[in-house]
Design an enzyme around this catalytic site. Structure first.
Site, PDB file in Angstrom:
ATOM      1  N   ASP A 310      53.778  74.132  28.722  1.00 35.55           N
ATOM      2  CA  ASP A 310      53.451  73.240  27.659  1.00 35.55           C
ATOM      3  C   ASP A 310      53.542  74.197  26.511  1.00 35.55           C
ATOM      4  O   ASP A 310      53.909  75.284  26.265  1.00 35.55           O
ATOM      5  CB  ASP A 310      51.863  72.932  27.599  1.00 35.55           C
TER       6      ASP A 310
HETATM    7  C1  BGC Z   1      51.322  68.554  24.448  1.00 32.44           C
HETATM    8  C2  BGC Z   1      52.322  68.065  25.408  1.00 32.44           C
HETATM    9  C3  BGC Z   1      53.600  67.646  24.952  1.00 32.44           C
HETATM   10  C4  BGC Z   1      54.356  68.967  24.107  1.00 32.44           C
HETATM   11  C5  BGC Z   1      55.698  68.644  23.663  1.00 32.44           C
HETATM   12  C6  BGC Z   1      51.999  69.721  23.448  1.00 32.44           C
HETATM   13  O1  BGC Z   1      51.374  69.786  22.504  1.00 32.44           O
HETATM   14  O2  BGC Z   1      50.163  69.097  25.166  1.00 32.44           O
HETATM   15  O3  BGC Z   1      51.768  66.942  26.256  1.00 32.44           O
HETATM   16  O4  BGC Z   1      54.432  67.272  25.943  1.00 32.44           O
HETATM   17  O5  BGC Z   1      53.269  69.316  23.245  1.00 32.44           O
HETATM   18  O6  BGC Z   1      55.429  67.917  22.456  1.00 32.44           O
END
Ligand code: BGC
Length: 787
Positions: A310
């Protein structure tokens, strides 16, 4: 044999894109024919594990330098769209230098073609970029938020919405979505509850698999398929106190019984990628959890895709306190099985030195790179790096009329009618089309941006139909007055007087209450799930003024919300309450369709609605305990100051007609643990209008070697019925449905009696029984032990 893949230096710089790629692919193909000595089409069956994808990955990997390998494990955001703490963005220079394998938040056919061209023509190895984005509930045609989608209990609708999102996203040059989010959430304070299917592992699993199928289609290489990401692995939804990014204090049993099933379902549906979660479990953050990412995901579930971190998840191993420096964080994450790093660039910045110094095995870098390349190959990127993205396709696909129509249809199915009292001899809803005047009260009624909900990055408020606009279109002959009432994030009450006046002057009142679209989602946890701001005061003032004048005119409440809200007063004191969540671009039209009765509501709650925040977490599949709540026994499991029951149970949702259940039959009263059985029930439309019911089946293993939830959903079906019509609904229960984890964490069916309930919610009372005889049947051995 692989000479065709050798870099050809500047010569390629002057060659046209198509020719370059044709040449490249031809060289792969030649190699493959030699290696496999069989037709390529014949070996390309399951894309992710196809021999062809593997061989492309093999052949490319052999040519790569260590720095290029680490580049393939690096994903950066584009400069102008950052969905987490700000980081450095990648650019053309990094692509050219082979330092970047993937982007997020870079899209638009023209832009993507420009970046991809640099990757495939100007980088040494011409490896195509992989372009990802959070296409969560639609790209431009925004569908209901995932929690609302789950309220449809309609897996075909979920798959359809995902497919439509893929059509738009691929036209805009994307290959990869960071969806579905399959985190089970039982704490309504957690803002990200809106992104998933709610509290139930069974419903969550069905919805997860459906979305994977919808995004990826039958063939990942198709230019209209988009790679799915199952996230956030794992148990992120169990955040302590509902506070985002928090630790998750759960047992192995809860992990396997509650949180993992939708992940497993999505993996088995063929999802191409998984995303590690921000949280820790038992002291190990997911980004360093080799047990989870390797032993469970890859080995137990045979997952063949790759794992992405993530946003800055690898770097966060430092604040988690399990890595003293960035090199340790990178080593731990890659070792655990995080193949690609999103946003922080620790792999790229530290691992080459670690490998050279012998502190990290090159073999682990290679296997991660191989997995990434294999997915790129499965997507067909080595055959056509542009995958048909074009301005023409964008024009054709984006927000086309058929997509909007699908969004409206699915949005209608998502609406849940919680109460509908009789007012002046008739149910408050649907509204009469002859209504002379209607007062619409509440700032959300006019807020088209909020209808889009969280993670609707490409959604535009000008595409979205607000509640007010939808109602004005649906009721052209009704005088509609609008009073904004109160703001949502202050306790200012100055607008109440105007609202009371509007309510007094109209024949019916519609209160539109709840949360703004940005009050749920990432980093949007709330300590209280009551109505924000002075909205309760507004509703009370309106209802009291109307009733004080002696009027019995209907006062209807519509919620816009990304989580369950505690609304006991509204439920008791208004004429009807409907939950509209955030329904996307067609919010206002779909809601109006339901409010005026063009269609009966058919949504059901995918999550329990508590009476107050203090009841959280509250969910239907709880354990009985040794002292189940009993009003007549003080020493039982309850509160002094609140009932133990929820305001509305999981699965609840009314229609404009009524349904009766009867004649439940089990196909066998006695069976072995390896047998299946069928449970049937007659569902009758006992009212006067056509309607669709979600018939639900719940099951309990009455006495087992470990405690079981009081009941668990094991089947549901949407049944459309004309007035007076009866349909026999059949549910097949397989050993997997009767199974549980025993003391040794084996998946088993144990002998003993089972109770099955059938009805329209988790409070169903119609029951039947059957008995499993014989020996314990072991369906799966125990998972690897968490070390
Ligand atoms: C979130 C994810 C997301 C990623 C990319 C993160 O902060 O937890 O769910 O896919 O950002 O935007």
């Amino acid at each position: 044999m692989l000479t065709g893949m050798r870099p050809k230096g500047n010569r390629l710089l002057v060659t046209g894109p198509v020719r370059v790629h044709t040449a490249l692919v031809r060289s792969f193909v030649v190699a493959l024919v030699f290696l496999a000595s069989m037709p390529i089409a014949a070996v390309a069956q399951t894309p992710l594990i196809s021999k062809r994808a593997n061989r492309i990955a093999d052949s490319v990997l052999k040519l790569m330098t260590l720095d290029e390998k680490l580049g393939q494990l690096t994903q950066t955001p584009s400069a102008n769209d950052q969905t987490g703490p700000t980081v450095d963005a990648g650019g053309l220079q990094q692509i050219r230098a082979g330092k970047l394998g993937a982007f997020l938040n870079l899209m638009g056919a023209d832009v993507v073609r420009k970046f991809q061209r640099v990757a495939v023509e100007e980088s040494r190895l011409h490896i195509p970029l992989l372009l990802g984005y959070d296409v969560i509930h639609g790209m431009r045609t925004i569908f209901p938020v995932p929690l609302a989608m789950a309220a449809t209990f309609d897996s075909a609708a979920a798959a359809r919405a995902a497919h439509i999102a893929a059509l738009e996203a691929t036209a805009m040059g994307l290959h990869w979505t960071f969806a579905p989010m399959v985190d089970i959430a039982r704490d309504a304070r957690w803002g990200r509850i809106v992104e998933g299917a709610g509290e139930d592992p069974y419903l969550g699993s069905v919805m997860a698999a459906a979305q994977v199928r919808g995004f990826q289609g039958d063939n990942l290489a198709s230019p209209t398929s988009i790679l799915a990401t199952v996230k956030h692995f794992a148990a992120y939804g169990g955040a302590e106190g509902g506070r985002d990014y928090n630790i998750v204090p759960i047992s192995d049993r809860q992990l396997f019984e509650v949180y993992l099933p939708p992940f497993e379902a999505a993996a088995r549906a063929g999802a191409g990628t998984f995303m590690a979660s921000f949280n820790e479990i038992s002291g190990t953050p997911s980004h360093a959890n080799d047990w989870l990412l390797t032993d469970v995901l890859r080995k137990r579930w045979s997952f063949a895709g790759f794992v992405v971190s993530d946003w800055t998840g690898v770097l966060e191993l430092m604040p988690h306190g399990i890595a003293a420096d960035s090199a340790t964080a990178a080593r731990r994450a890659l070792h655990a099985g995080v193949d690609m790093e999103m946003s922080s660039m620790l792999y790229r910045n530290t691992l080459a030195a670690e490998v050279k110094a012998g502190r990290f095995p090159l073999a682990l870098v290679d296997s991660a790179v191989h997995r990434v390349l294999r997915v790129k190959a499965a997507l067909g990127l080595f055959d056509d790096p542009y995958r048909g993205a074009s301005a023409d396709r964008e024009r054709k696909e984006i927000l086309s009329a058929d997509k909007r129509a699908a969004a409206r249809e699915i949005a209608r199915e998502s609406i849940v009618l919680l109460t509908n009292n009789v007012v002046n001899g008739a149910p408050a809803l649907p509204l009469s089309r002859e209504l002379r005047s209607l007062a619409v009260i509440g700032t959300l009624a006019d807020d088209s941006a909020s209808t889009l909900g969280s993670w609707s990055g490409q959604g535009r408020k000008e595409d979205a139909i607000s509640v007010l606009t939808g109602l004005r279109r649906a009721l052209p002959n009704t005088r509609i007055t609008f009073a904004r009432g109160v703001p949502l994030d202050s306790i200012r009450t100055s607008g109440i007087a105007e609202a009371v006046q509007a309510a007094g002057a109209a024949d019916a009142v519609l209160l539109v209450l709840g949360e703004r679209g940005d009050m749920s989602g990432e980093a949007s946890s709330r300590a209280s799930i009551e109505l924000p701001g002075a909205q309760l005061e507004l509703a009370q003032a309106v209802v009291r003024a109307v009733r004080a004048g002696g009027s019995s005119k209907p006062v209807i409440a519509v919620l816009m919300n990304g989580r369950p809200l505690a609304i006991p007063w509204l439920a008791d004191s208004t004429s009807a309450v409907a939950v509209s969540w955030f329904l996307g671009v067609e919010h206002g039209n779909a809601l109006a369709d339901i409010l005026i009765g063009a269609e009966s509501p058919s949504g059901k709650l995918p999550v329990t609605f508590p009476r107050a925040t203090g009841q959280v977490p509250i969910y239907y599949a709880h354990k009985n305990t040794g002292r189940p709540a009993d009003a007549n026994n003080h020493y039982t499991s309850k509160y002094l100051d609140l009932p133990w029951t929820p305001l509305f149970p999981f699965g609840h949702g009314l229609s404009y007609t009524t349904f009766a259940y009867g004649n439940v039959k089990v196909s066998r009263e006695k069976l072995r643990g390896s047998d299946s059985l069928t449970v049937s029930v007659d569902v009758t439309n006992s009212g006067k209008r056509a309607g669709t019911e979600v018939a639900q089946l719940y099951l309990r293993d009455d006495a087992a070697t470990v405690t079981r939830p009081v009941r668990e959903l094991r089947g549901f079906q949407r049944v459309a019925l004309q007035p007076g019509e009866t349909r026999t609904v059949r549910f097949s229960l397989k050993p997997q449905d009767l199974a549980m984890y025993d003391r040794e964490m084996r998946r088993v069916v144990e002998p003993g009696t089972f109770t099955v309930w059938l009805g329209g919610s988790s409070a169903a009372t119609l029951e039947s029984h059957f008995t499993v005889t014989g020996d314990v049947v072991v369906l799966a051995k125990a998972p690897p032990v968490f070390r």
